[in-house]
Scaffold this motif. Sequence first.
Motif, PDB file in Angstrom:
ATOM      1  N   LEU A 161     -20.780 -29.953   2.033  1.00  0.00           N
ATOM      2  CA  LEU A 161     -20.539 -29.284   3.375  1.00  0.00           C
ATOM      3  C   LEU A 161     -21.263 -27.792   3.428  1.00  0.00           C
ATOM      4  O   LEU A 161     -21.824 -27.576   4.415  1.00  0.00           O
ATOM      5  N   GLY A 194     -21.464 -30.849   8.420  1.00  0.00           N
ATOM      6  CA  GLY A 194     -21.824 -29.376   8.274  1.00  0.00           C
ATOM      7  C   GLY A 194     -22.808 -29.095   9.111  1.00  0.00           C
ATOM      8  O   GLY A 194     -23.033 -27.666   9.764  1.00  0.00           O
ATOM      9  N   LEU A 209     -23.794 -26.924   6.188  1.00  0.00           N
ATOM     10  CA  LEU A 209     -23.675 -25.706   7.001  1.00  0.00           C
ATOM     11  C   LEU A 209     -24.913 -24.918   7.014  1.00  0.00           C
ATOM     12  O   LEU A 209     -25.498 -24.502   8.165  1.00  0.00           O
TER      13      LEU A 209
END
Length: 483
Positions: free
Chosen positions: A38, A163, A42
């Motif tokens: 994740l 993400g 991101l």
Amino acid sequence: MFQEDRTTALASAAAGNGHPDTGPPPGRVIAALSVAVLAYGLLQTLVAPALPTFQRHFEVSGDWAAWVFTLYLLSGAVLTPVLARFGDRRGKRRTLLASLAVFGAGTLLAAVAWNFPLLLLARAAQGAGAAALPLSFGIVSALLPPQRIGRGLGIVSAMIGAGTGLGFVVGGLLVDHASWRWMFAVLAGVIAVAFLLVARWIPDDTARRDEPQDVPGTILLSLGLVALLLAITQGSHAGWLSTPVLGLFLAAAVLLAALAVAEKRTPHPLLQPRVFLDRPMLLTHCAAALFYAAALIFFLLVPMLAQLPAGGPERAVQGFGFTVTAAGLLMLPSALLQVLMAPLVPALERAFGHRAPLLGGLLLVLAGSLALALWHATPLQVLADSVLLGGGAAFSFAALPSLVVRFAPGHAIATANGLNTVVRTVGGVIGTQVAIAILSTHSVTGSALPSEGAFTVVFTLGAFFAAVGVTVVLLLPRTAATR
């Protein structure tokens, strides 16, 4: 390998960690690795909304501000295969912890950067975070019981898309309502959680292969990837037929060809020829590049369309006039859809064969891209189109590591996924750079806004990439050959 051969290989990959059925709790393994991936997801889009802010804050040109994005791609492309190979040789857990530590240090440095060179240095360090993806896939394949591997890969893979979508939302909220520094502070928090969970819940690898580092291969791969990505990213600015860009493409071709020759001759190659030259692996890598080329056109250009002004000049594309936050929220349903749909991939594999999830995913991406080309006049239309694209991305993200695990040698799963990650990056850069070039060369006279037709062409380009990807997947063997 047939399915039973694959299971045997994966079970033997877990040797030294205990029998898979008596190993660490699968839920904890998946949770720890999901947070790590994740953070990587991101990172891919978190800074996108802040590029104009960086330009103003540090008083640099738009071309220099773009290096905040480009430098991370370059360092990630170089570090990912090297760290993945190191993980296969010396332990995936310790390598994942090291990459997360460098990733976190770079992120903290970015949060406090007081000048632009320091920010660029921090972004280069953040490239180590890209290694979380192949290392996590390798750990899933080594630690989980055979019957849980497919679902584990699907859940961890879903975090990439989640993400990527959440990066727009979080980045937009913080740029609009706080400071760009908080983007990196929040990301550092996610990385810290991932580090702690991996340290606590992932057991250490007990098996080691004491092989020398392939220094020539590392140098050739690093220089070749840097030359290729620089040529692609600079082509839309300097001109695709300009001497520097053509020189970079030529250098990349020579270096990567030399790598292929060198890796066949060295006893302990960085990239085993079977990892990138065997027909099934080569087709899987090609499909990954084409999927990401289509997907990043959607992920990056839909927020751009949403933020363009409504009611512009005649023939100019009519945007929605959204804030950065609202544009990010437009991407949120697609991100959530990926989390929900990715775990379905193992069931699709069992019911329809190992090619089916990626084939279905690319068909959905193709349908969604065509829908965007035809209907993107209102937020509701784009939202409906994104349902198709989000579902397609979910299946594709989860299917690719499963195919790599199926076709790669059992002792080089992280290495093969590392190369697949790099190939995805190259495909995504190609897709977005060609799209940006089309938009910039089809602006309305007297305005910086792209024409309506330019966006139609760009979304059609995404459909073309997906269509070629469908053809590539159909060339994959229906059953993997026994090794």
